[in-house]
Design a protein around this motif. Structure first.
Motif, mmCIF file in Angstrom:
data_model
loop_
_atom_site.group_PDB
_atom_site.id
_atom_site.type_symbol
_atom_site.label_atom_id
_atom_site.label_comp_id
_atom_site.label_asym_id
_atom_site.label_seq_id
_atom_site.Cartn_x
_atom_site.Cartn_y
_atom_site.Cartn_z
ATOM 1 N N GLU A 104 -46.318 7.050 -61.127
ATOM 2 C CA GLU A 104 -45.432 6.177 -60.358
ATOM 3 C C GLU A 104 -43.962 6.523 -60.564
ATOM 4 O O GLU A 104 -43.138 6.330 -59.670
ATOM 5 N N VAL A 105 -43.614 7.015 -61.753
ATOM 6 C CA VAL A 105 -42.224 7.316 -62.109
ATOM 7 C C VAL A 105 -42.109 8.813 -62.363
ATOM 8 O O VAL A 105 -42.400 9.282 -63.464
ATOM 9 N N PRO A 106 -41.695 9.578 -61.357
ATOM 10 C CA PRO A 106 -41.659 11.034 -61.499
ATOM 11 C C PRO A 106 -40.451 11.560 -62.285
ATOM 12 O O PRO A 106 -40.348 12.763 -62.509
ATOM 13 N N ASP A 107 -39.538 10.688 -62.716
ATOM 14 C CA ASP A 107 -38.355 11.127 -63.463
ATOM 15 C C ASP A 107 -38.759 11.905 -64.709
ATOM 16 O O ASP A 107 -39.674 11.518 -65.426
ATOM 17 N N ARG A 108 -38.061 12.995 -64.950
ATOM 18 C CA ARG A 108 -38.245 13.779 -66.157
ATOM 19 C C ARG A 108 -36.871 14.275 -66.572
ATOM 20 O O ARG A 108 -36.031 14.492 -65.715
#
Length: 160
Positions: A104-108
Motif C-alpha cells: 500500500e505504501v510504495p515509499d522507499r
C-alpha cells in the motif's frame, strides 16, 4: 487465516489499548509509552496520528481486530511499526500485515527498529525484505533500562 488492513475505527481503540497493556507483549516490544495504562495519553496519541498524513491501519484476522500497523515520519526517514495481539504471535499475522502495508505504501527507503532480543519482530521484518543497517542503544520504557536495538531498512527507490 485471512489477514486484511483497513482504516482505524474509533471502536478499535479499546482493543488496541488492551493489547498494549499485555505485560509480556510490552516487555517484548520494549520501546513503549512511559505509562501504557494512561488512557488519556493513549487517546491523545491516537488522535494525533489519525489526524496526520501517516498511513495507519487496523489489522484484521478473519474479520477480528488483531492489531495495528503504520508507516510514519518524513519522506526519506519513514518508519514502519506494528503491534499484534500476543494470542496471534507465531501465526504469520505480522508478516502478512506488513507485506500488505508495504504494498500500500510504495515509499522507499523505509526503516524499522526492534529490540535486539526481539527475534520474532526481526524475523518478520527480514521476511519482508528489511536488512539490519545499524545497532544502537535506547531507553526501553517497558523494561525500565537502556537496551540494545537494531535499525533495519528496506531499500529501493521512492515512489514517484
Amino acid at each position: 487465516m485471512l489477514i486484511a488492513l483497513r482504516d482505524v475505527h474509533d471502536s478499535d481503540l479499546p482493543v488496541f489499548f488492551r493489547q498494549m497493556n499485555d505485560p509480556e507483549a510490552l516487555r517484548m516490544a520494549a520501546f513503549t509509552p512511559k505509562d501504557p495504562a494512561d488512557w488519556d495519553a493513549f487517546a491523545a496519541h491516537w488522535r494525533r496520528i489519525r489526524a496526520s498524513s501517516d498511513v495507519v491501519r487496523t489489522i484484521l484476522g478473519d474479520g477480528d481486530v488483531v492489531g495495528s500497523a503504520a508507516v510514519y515520519g518524513q519522506p526519506g526517514e519513514r518508519e514502519v511499526t506494528y503491534w499484534v495481539d500476543r494470542s496471534y504471535w507465531g501465526r504469520g499475522v505480522a508478516t502478512a500485515a506488513l507485506r500488505a502495508l508495504l504494498a500500500e505504501v510504495p515509499d522507499r527507503p523505509l526503516y524499522a527498529r526492534a529490540a535486539a532480543d526481539n527475534a520474532g519482530s526481526r524475523r518478520v521484518l527480514e521476511k519482508c525484505g528489511f536488512e539490519t543497517s545499524a545497532r544502537a542503544r535506547g531507553f526501553a520504557a517497558a523494561r525500565g533500562e537502556e537496551i540494545d536495538e537494531v535499525v533495519l531498512h528496506l531499500a529501493g527507490r521512492a515512489a514517484t
